[in-house]
Design an enzyme around this catalytic site. Sequence first.
Site, short mmCIF file in Angstrom:
data_model
loop_
_atom_site.label_atom_id
_atom_site.label_comp_id
_atom_site.label_asym_id
_atom_site.label_seq_id
_atom_site.Cartn_x
_atom_site.Cartn_y
_atom_site.Cartn_z
N LYS A 55 12.16 -1.63 40.82
CA LYS A 55 12.26 -2.39 42.07
C LYS A 55 11.65 -1.52 43.18
O LYS A 55 11.78 -0.29 43.14
CB LYS A 55 13.72 -2.71 42.40
CG LYS A 55 14.46 -3.49 41.31
CD LYS A 55 14.07 -4.96 41.28
CE LYS A 55 14.83 -5.68 40.18
NZ LYS A 55 14.55 -7.09 40.08
N LYS A 64 11.62 -2.05 32.11
CA LYS A 64 10.84 -3.27 31.96
C LYS A 64 10.06 -3.53 33.25
O LYS A 64 10.52 -3.22 34.36
CB LYS A 64 11.72 -4.45 31.60
CG LYS A 64 12.66 -4.93 32.69
CD LYS A 64 13.51 -6.13 32.27
CE LYS A 64 12.83 -7.43 32.60
NZ LYS A 64 12.78 -7.75 34.03
N ASN A 65 8.89 -4.20 33.08
CA ASN A 65 8.23 -4.80 34.24
C ASN A 65 9.15 -5.92 34.73
O ASN A 65 9.89 -6.51 33.92
CB ASN A 65 6.92 -5.47 33.83
CG ASN A 65 5.74 -4.52 33.66
OD1 ASN A 65 4.85 -4.80 32.88
ND2 ASN A 65 5.74 -3.40 34.36
N GLU A 116 9.82 -9.82 36.14
CA GLU A 116 9.28 -11.05 35.55
C GLU A 116 7.99 -11.55 36.22
O GLU A 116 7.20 -12.23 35.58
CB GLU A 116 10.35 -12.16 35.52
CG GLU A 116 10.77 -12.74 36.84
CD GLU A 116 11.78 -11.90 37.57
OE1 GLU A 116 12.21 -10.85 37.02
OE2 GLU A 116 12.13 -12.24 38.70
N HIS A 156 11.95 -13.22 28.71
CA HIS A 156 12.58 -13.32 30.03
C HIS A 156 12.73 -14.80 30.34
O HIS A 156 11.78 -15.56 30.17
CB HIS A 156 11.75 -12.61 31.10
CG HIS A 156 12.53 -12.41 32.37
ND1 HIS A 156 12.88 -13.46 33.19
CD2 HIS A 156 13.08 -11.31 32.91
CE1 HIS A 156 13.60 -13.00 34.20
NE2 HIS A 156 13.75 -11.70 34.07
N LYS A 193 25.08 -11.02 39.52
CA LYS A 193 24.70 -11.90 40.65
C LYS A 193 24.36 -13.32 40.23
O LYS A 193 24.24 -14.21 41.08
CB LYS A 193 23.50 -11.30 41.38
CG LYS A 193 22.18 -11.38 40.61
CD LYS A 193 21.06 -10.65 41.34
CE LYS A 193 19.75 -10.78 40.59
NZ LYS A 193 18.67 -9.95 41.17
C1 CAP Z 1 17.50 -8.29 37.62
C2 CAP Z 1 16.22 -9.09 37.45
C3 CAP Z 1 16.26 -10.05 36.28
C4 CAP Z 1 17.48 -10.94 36.27
C5 CAP Z 1 17.26 -12.20 35.46
C6 CAP Z 1 15.90 -9.85 38.73
O1 CAP Z 1 17.33 -7.43 38.71
O2 CAP Z 1 15.13 -8.23 37.23
O3 CAP Z 1 15.06 -10.79 36.34
O4 CAP Z 1 18.49 -10.21 35.64
O5 CAP Z 1 18.50 -12.85 35.37
O6 CAP Z 1 14.69 -9.94 39.01
O7 CAP Z 1 16.85 -10.37 39.34
P1 CAP Z 1 18.65 -6.75 39.32
P2 CAP Z 1 19.18 -13.03 33.93
O8 CAP Z 1 19.19 -5.83 38.27
O9 CAP Z 1 18.18 -6.03 40.53
O10 CAP Z 1 19.61 -7.88 39.61
O11 CAP Z 1 19.31 -11.64 33.40
O12 CAP Z 1 20.49 -13.69 34.22
O13 CAP Z 1 18.24 -13.89 33.14
MG MG Z 2 13.64 -9.63 37.30
#
Ligand code: CAP
Ligand code: MG
Length: 488
Positions: free
Chosen positions: A153, A179-180, A182, A273, A315
């Site tokens: 991030k 991971k990259n 999404e 993802h 979250k």
């Molecule tokens: C998490 C994340 C993931 C989410 C997807 C984001 O970041 O990289 O894409 O976890 O949700 O972009 O929010 P954080 P899920 O760790 O900063 O929240 O795993 O429920 O599919």
């Molecule tokens: Mg993400």
Amino acid sequence: MQKEYLYLGDNSVHNDRYLLAVYKIIPYDGVSLEDAASEIAAESSTGSNLHVGSATNFSLDLNARVYKIDERNNLVYIAYPWEIFDSDGNVQNILTFLVGNVMGMSEVKACRLLDVYFPPPMLVHYDGPRYTIDDMRNYLQVFDSPILGTIIKPKIGLTPNEYAELCYDFWVGGGMFVKNDEPQANQHFSPYTQMVDAVRWAMDKAEDETGHTKVHSFNISAADFDTMIRRAEYIITKMKPGSFAFLVDGITAGWTSIQTIRKRYPDIFLHFHRAGHGAFTREESPFGMTVPVLTMFARLAGASAIHTGTAGVGKMAGTPDIDILAAKEALKINIEGPYFNQTWSKIPLQDKDLVAAIDREKGQWALPIHKFVQQRSEITHLETDAHDWRLVRKMAPIISGGLNPVLLPEFLEIMGTIDFITTMGGGVHSHPMGTQAGTRAVVQSYEAWKNSVSLEEYAKSHEELKVAIEFYNKNGIQAHRLKGNEAV
Ligand code: CAP
Ligand code: MG
Ligand code: MG
Ligand code: MG
């Protein structure tokens, strides 16, 4: 009313020649549930809104069959002869039948696929996972903890070198998997090949300094397959075998993308993802399918791992029964679903090794985690044998969204196993002392939990965790517990 799709009380549908599905259907006023059910069965199999004289004896036999209706709960059970599906093992095709046009039918104000049963003979035609979390554990030599990961991030906007520095910091801080995010692709400020080269540089440096192997999951989602394959091939030329996974945005890039990569690169970890799934999986949605159902289709398609949610701890919307059930649908051989018991065996359960594998697995989930941790290294050989031809291999849950070191123990208690990958983005890079400290705080949080020591106690001798507790209790996501959503 399309009577030729009503087979109420027909128990022959349990003969493994049918995929079984249960929908929650709420018709509009003036439409009976039976009427709506017959229309849904018609449109999701052979029919249309009108009876056609062109139907043949053979086509009529392929009609989906409404075999049970539970008026009180608005549940409709439909059996699909699985020979109607593309015989090339095509998940996109099944979904086009089951959750395609029917989601737009005017007769209903709710139509949600709650559970699915795939009969063993049908499983034979689908790839299922091949390179699993066990293979990644062997590469990383990590057996006694979840695979601790992160997402870099900010989500987007870093140059390749800035990105790689954060990978390095996470890996030297004790993390294993990066991971990259999404949406990462070939943005002009981070040219794809330069990002890959920079990750390789950071990985080599971190491995030299820590003596531990590391893994990076590269997002290869793209506008077209040729570009996906080009990115995949570049990664293969630049990274060591085993040190990388391919991440595909399975919802926005599509099921055909997932299956193309699974078929072309069977020996590479395929990271599904699920960004976008919330549009049709949330408990409060009247249309769509549930997270466990999405998870089962991802396993059938052959993903090595899919995000399954943080059971409401993080979250994203989610609850223990839904997200933990999804994790079990991913990992286990035998699952008691909400309406069907799914076994991921390709042959009848009588096989003695299969039954032994199931008993052992049952044991693992019942064990206190620490016992499971010791036991796991003794079972990989039999598990691998059993997998080769008897089973659809397991798929790893990826636990992510809003998790942080303070929330990890709470999630582990709910999850009941360590056999998953966790990727914390904000939960690592927002640490006041930076990414390396944020990573150490995650490692320390797991160590505390594994040794049954409270975080507060462990923090007395671990500075990074101490700072994390203060920071995340003030700023972390204390999820609104979505108790008993008004599921339609
Ligand atoms: C998490 C994340 C993931 C989410 C997807 C984001 O970041 O990289 O894409 O976890 O949700 O972009 O929010 P954080 P899920 O760790 O900063 O929240 O795993 O429920 O599919
Ligand atoms: Mg993400
Ligand atoms: Mg049509
Ligand atoms: Mg979540």
